[in-house]
Design an enzyme around this catalytic site. Structure first.
Site: not given
Ligand code: GLN
Length: 201
Positions: A178, A180, A81
């Site tokens: 994202h 994660e 990002c």
């Protein structure tokens, strides 16, 4: 293998947990707060956050040139990002400090105000080592950028229409979403596999 996570802003903890889930030992995951801590790293994660703030902090703490130098020496970088924005050089309509390593233009906040955040399933045949390779990746976009006009060394790994959301250039991996934030570790694993390749372009 030692991997750093740039610890100036953003989802450091979540990236750490994802890397641990890929089998990296906690002591081999370094939260990087000073340029000197880049020295013995094979890979660096630049998390999401706010790319203008991150760029200013990276300038203030003297990170830009040391990271460029390490990348030239073969360090892998995963930018998610805002981290994707920071990897690039040309940001549409914005003047902000970035690393300028990735040969692709970035449209910041490219998905517009109406859909500031959304989740979609992406098929990633190039990174999916799953037998059959058909399991979609749950991709979470939060005020995400996208890429356009990739240079000849850039391999586009995923796009939504014309909007590039995952791209690789050697050991640089730029991701508009994202990974994660989900319990799907294939992208982190893919990043580690790029680093483990001894000979790259
Ligand atoms: N819109 C932010 C930027 O351009 C990125 C948002 C994010 O990292 N979730 O910096």
């Amino acid at each position: 293998m030692r991997i750093g996570i740039l610890g100036l802003q953003g989802a450091v903890r979540e990236h750490r947990l994802s890397l641990q889930a890929c089998g990296l030992l906690p002591e081999n995951i370094i939260t990087v707060k000073k340029p000197g801590e880049l020295d013995d790293l094979q890979g660096l994660v630049i998390p999401g956050g706010e790319s203008t703030t991150l760029g200013l902090l990276m300038t203030k703490y003297g990170f830009l040139e040391p990271i460029r130098e390490k990348a030239r020496q073969g360090m892998g970088i995963l930018g998610t990002c805002a981290g994707m924005v920071l990897l690039a050089g040309k940001i549409n309509g914005h003047r902000q400090p970035t690393l300028g390593l990735l040969e692709m233009e970035i449209v910041r906040n490219g998905f517009g105000r109406q859909i500031e955040s959304f989740e979609t399933e992406l098929f990633l045949p190039d990174i999916d080592t799953h037998p059959g390779g058909t399991k979609p990746f749950p991709a979470v976009f939060i005020r995400a950028p996208y890429g356009i006009n990739p240079g000849p060394r850039v391999q586009v790994l995923a796009a939504l229409g014309e909007k590039i959301v995952l791209a690789r250039q050697g050991k640089l991996l730029a991701c508009a979403f994202h990974p994660e934030l989900t319990a799907d570790y294939r992208l982190h694993r893919y990043f580690l596999s790029l680093i483990a390749e001894s000979h790259d372009e």
